[in-house]
Write an enzyme that holds these catalytic residues in place. Structure first.
Site, short mmCIF file in Angstrom:
data_model
loop_
_atom_site.label_atom_id
_atom_site.label_comp_id
_atom_site.label_asym_id
_atom_site.label_seq_id
_atom_site.Cartn_x
_atom_site.Cartn_y
_atom_site.Cartn_z
N SER A 109 0.81 -1.22 0.00
CA SER A 109 0.00 0.00 0.00
C SER A 109 0.84 1.26 0.00
O SER A 109 0.31 2.37 -0.14
CB SER A 109 -0.93 0.02 1.22
OG SER A 109 -1.87 -1.03 1.15
N CYS A 203 -15.87 -6.76 18.57
CA CYS A 203 -17.05 -6.00 18.14
C CYS A 203 -18.34 -6.54 18.74
O CYS A 203 -19.20 -5.76 19.20
CB CYS A 203 -17.14 -6.01 16.61
SG CYS A 203 -16.96 -7.63 15.85
N ARG A 309 -22.36 -16.05 10.96
CA ARG A 309 -22.09 -15.07 9.93
C ARG A 309 -23.30 -15.02 8.98
O ARG A 309 -23.74 -16.06 8.49
CB ARG A 309 -20.82 -15.46 9.15
CG ARG A 309 -20.33 -14.41 8.19
CD ARG A 309 -19.68 -13.24 8.87
NE ARG A 309 -18.35 -13.52 9.38
CZ ARG A 309 -17.62 -12.67 10.09
NH1 ARG A 309 -18.12 -11.47 10.38
NH2 ARG A 309 -16.42 -12.99 10.52
N HIS A 316 -23.82 -5.67 12.90
CA HIS A 316 -24.13 -6.93 13.59
C HIS A 316 -25.48 -6.83 14.29
O HIS A 316 -25.89 -5.75 14.75
CB HIS A 316 -23.09 -7.24 14.66
CG HIS A 316 -21.74 -7.64 14.13
ND1 HIS A 316 -21.48 -7.85 12.80
CD2 HIS A 316 -20.56 -7.87 14.78
CE1 HIS A 316 -20.20 -8.19 12.65
NE2 HIS A 316 -19.63 -8.21 13.83
#
Length: 410
Positions: A109, A203, A309, A316
């Protein structure tokens, strides 16, 4: 609550008396600020467990070029990823005060440019000596990168806010949700240039505890059963891109591309892709169990989780069943949640309107609804909730930036 103001409880921890602390809005980066620098990562070279706890090893006598000033010099590690890009957006939105901003990413990158407040910022490769002029380093480049470069950044004098699982359960490393346990990071200071590591929780843990903690403080959670419905964003930008591609391919009747997951993701769902353990739980599920107890500083709670998932892009959803030590009514639960920073109630039974991942996407608050008594119990000690939260924002980047905001006044 103003999105540029963090309100959190500090004085007494999860179970004690509370005081309110406000981190006020700050001005934006000055016109003379330096170009952002993004660096990349080298192959993981190993890590001595326990080497870096709450405080980093004090940096050697610094030259005038790496002394802390009145505003912090910030680095983003993993700047080109989904969470890294969100860091940039949030630093701008929340008027985070910056003396300098350095963007670090992988070697592939290096040389790319990224926009920040109208400026083109150059991405550079992450190297071992990238942190001599950094006061706060926001990491979101994976556990291997964090394990190698987090301690190096701390040794150089920077306070690391790490979004990976590398240090979450390390003894002495604070695991922080600012609205819940800001007191855990008390004493960490970027101005002293003595370093340190603060961990961002998983998360799913963040999203659940934003809703559950106010109720726990009131009635004491004895048992928590969680089922998660987790978006592609939790697996990174590549998973989000593949979900979009698979959806198009499936609708066109083509064989779907399966580079990220071994299963078709579009129009399907499957058990969370984290490694499976011998006891039948996957890593994601055990993170929720262990991290909750550490954040609450409370072991006397039973937790079980099933993590799935689902084909959703970035927010979520979680179904949560709670058993309490003491009775807690639906009405009192709504009252508690309506006064909780970072939480919005979405619970309209008449309109059958409750939290959805789309409604939660790009929002700072966690949405809470389906608040109801657990009718499988004869007493008033059980409730059910349904919550949704943006995995990239509050589940990752926003929580880390809020931690950095708290550091400003320490």
């Amino acid at each position: 609550m103003n999105r540029k103001e963090i309100v959190t409880r500090v004085a007494g921890g999860i179970h004690g008396s509370m005081a309110t602390v406000k981190v006020k809005p700050h001005r934006r980066i000055g016109a003379g600020a330096r170009t952002l620098v993004v660096t990349g990562s080298k192959k993981h070279a190993g890590y001595q467990a326990g080497r870096h706890l709450l405080r980093g090893v004090a940096a050697q006598a610094a030259s005038s070029s790496n002394q802390a000033g009145s505003e912090p010099r910030v680095a983003i590690v993993g700047a080109t990823g989904a969470v890294g890009q969100e860091f940039l957006e949030l630093l701008d939105e929340r008027d985070f005060p910056l003396k300098e901003l350095k963007l670090l990413a992988s070697a592939r990158s290096a040389g790319k440019t990224m926009k920040f407040q109208g400026q083109d910022l150059v991405v550079e490769e992450l190297k071992e000596d990238s942190f001599g002029d950094v006061d706060i380093a926001l990491f979101s480049a994976g556990g291997g990168i964090s394990k190698k470069f987090g301690p190096l950044a701390s040794d150089a004098g920077a306070v690391v806010v790490d979004n990976s699982s590398a240090f979450r359960m390390t003894e002495g490393v604070p695991l922080v949700i600012p609205e819940i346990n800001a007191e855990a990071m008390r004493g960490v200071s970027w101005r002293e240039r003595t370093g340190g590591i603060i961990a961002n929780p998983n998360c799913s843990t963040i999203i659940a505890l934003m809703a559950v903690t106010p109720l726990h403080r009131e009635a004491g959670v004895r048992r928590m059963v969680v089922s998660t419905y987790q978006a592609a964003s939790g697996a990174g930008q590549a998973a989000m891109d593949e979900l979009v591609l698979q959806t198009k391919e499936a609708l066109e009747g083509k064989e779907v591309t399966k580079d990220i997951f071994p299963f078709q993701y579009a129009f399907n769902l499957f058990s969370h892709n984290s490694p499976m353990q011998d006891n039948g739980y996957n890593e994601e599920e055990l993170k929720m169990v262990k991290e909750t107890k550490k954040i609450w500083s409370y072991d006397d709670v039973s937790i079980t989780a099933t993590c799935i998932r689902v084909p959703v892009i970035r927010a979520h959803a979680e179904s949560i069943n709670l058993e309490f030590d003491r009775p807690l009514s639906e009405e009192r639960a709504r009252e508690l949640l309506s006064g909780s920073p970072g939480v919005t109630i979405s619970d309209d039974r008449a309109a059958n309107s409750f939290p959805t991942p789309l409604d939660a996407s790009y929002k700072d608050d966690v949405l809470v609804g389906r608040i109801r008594r657990d009718i499988s119990r004869e007493d008033q000690n059980g409730l059910d909730l349904f919550v949704c939260g943006d995995q990239i924002r509050k589940g990752a980047a926003l929580n880390a930036v809020q931690i950095a905001e708290l550091l400003l006044d320490q």
